[in-house]
Write an enzyme that holds these catalytic residues in place. Structure first.
Site, PDB file in Angstrom:
ATOM      1  N   SER A 132       0.852  -1.194   0.000  1.00  0.00           N
ATOM      2  CA  SER A 132       0.000   0.000   0.000  1.00  0.00           C
ATOM      3  C   SER A 132       0.885   1.240   0.000  1.00  0.00           C
ATOM      4  O   SER A 132       2.090   1.160   0.296  1.00  0.00           O
ATOM      5  CB  SER A 132      -0.878  -0.016   1.258  1.00  0.00           C
ATOM      6  OG  SER A 132      -1.519   1.214   1.487  1.00  0.00           O
ATOM      7  N   TYR A 187      -3.863  -0.738   9.941  1.00  0.00           N
ATOM      8  CA  TYR A 187      -3.675  -0.895   8.492  1.00  0.00           C
ATOM      9  C   TYR A 187      -2.256  -0.473   8.110  1.00  0.00           C
ATOM     10  O   TYR A 187      -1.557  -1.174   7.375  1.00  0.00           O
ATOM     11  CB  TYR A 187      -4.715  -0.066   7.732  1.00  0.00           C
ATOM     12  CG  TYR A 187      -4.689  -0.301   6.238  1.00  0.00           C
ATOM     13  CD1 TYR A 187      -5.409  -1.353   5.681  1.00  0.00           C
ATOM     14  CD2 TYR A 187      -3.942   0.512   5.389  1.00  0.00           C
ATOM     15  CE1 TYR A 187      -5.385  -1.588   4.307  1.00  0.00           C
ATOM     16  CE2 TYR A 187      -3.907   0.284   4.020  1.00  0.00           C
ATOM     17  CZ  TYR A 187      -4.629  -0.761   3.483  1.00  0.00           C
ATOM     18  OH  TYR A 187      -4.592  -1.006   2.128  1.00  0.00           O
TER      19      TYR A 187
END
Length: 257
Positions: A149, A162
């Site tokens: 990410s 996350y």
């Protein structure tokens, strides 16, 4: 001349790929791309929403089987491995796409939300990859593709687990590459930028936030799922045999701005 380059390096005919969370969004795009390149598939899902990806893959002329379950559970991971070996007798490619995100301010973040995100985004990736790696070591070949990410590089806001999990995915990618390269196994990661999916629809609907994001992207647009499809084929194919432990950002230039 030996080892002369050919576009056949990108061909996945005869290969078998597992794509976790491959029935929606980017996961479905990865599944479609791999099928178009010639691979047969095993796709894991959390629900019964398989009609679209099934029609896409079978329409291409490739085989697809499904496992519905919770990858944070050991029995689900065992079923994924055993089913793939039963159906195809091998595992050539693993795409660790399944993941989740839960948003809340740091000072209000709940322990159960932290654990839920870490379990699927990091722990399940480690455990499934380890099991698949054992098969690939016996085969003396394989490709593991993790999904990182922008928050593998940055801190973000309101998503502490996350961010931690995606930093962890980047670390696992490098650690696995170091130990498995000697067995002709390549482990790399794709780090998508801001992509048009159902998950990002609320952000794109927020005019201020949308404009803020676009102002940071040099190519001045959100990415589309198609922008990731060539990347996954490259990392799954012979064309990337000397690429190992790399985190490949597909972000329209977000990180260099």
């Amino acid at each position: 001349m030996e080892n002369k380059f050919s576009l056949d390096f990108f061909n996945l005919d005869g290969k078998v790929a597992i794509v976790t969370g491959g029935n929606t969004g980017l996961g479905m795009a990865y599944a479609e791309a791999l099928a178009k390149a010639g691979a047969d598939l095993l796709v894991t899902t959390f629900d019964d929403n398989i009609k679209e990806v099934k029609e896409i893959v079978e329409g291409i002329g490739r085989k697809i089987v499904f496992i519905k379950g919770d990858l944070t559970k050991a029995e689900c991971r065992e079923e994924v491995i055993s089913t793939c070996l039963k159906e195809y007798s091998k595992i050539d490619i693993l795409v660790n796409n399944a993941g989740t995100i839960r948003r809340a301010p740091l000072l209000e973040y709940k322990e159960e939300d932290w654990q839920a995100v870490m379990d699927i985004n990091l722990n399940a990736v480690y455990h499934l990859s380890q099991k698949v790696a054992k098969i690939m070591v016996e085969q003396k070949s394989g490709k593991i593709i993790n999904i990182a990410s922008m928050l593998s590089f940055q801190g973000g806001k309101f998503v502490p687990p996350y961010t931690a999990s995606k930093h962890g995915v980047a670390g696992l990618t490098k650690a696995f590459a170091n130990e498995l390269a000697a067995y002709n196994i390549q482990i790399n990661a794709i780090a998508p930028g801001y992509i048009e999916t159902a998950n990002t629809a609320p952000i794109r609907a927020d005019e201020n936030r949308n404009n803020e994001i676009l102002s940071r992207i040099p190519c001045e647009r959100w990415g589309k799922v198609q922008d990731l499809m060539g990347t996954v084929v490259f990392l799954a194919s012979k064309a990337s045999d000397y690429v190992n432990g790399h985190i490949l950002a597909v972000d329209g230039g977000w990180l260099v701005r």
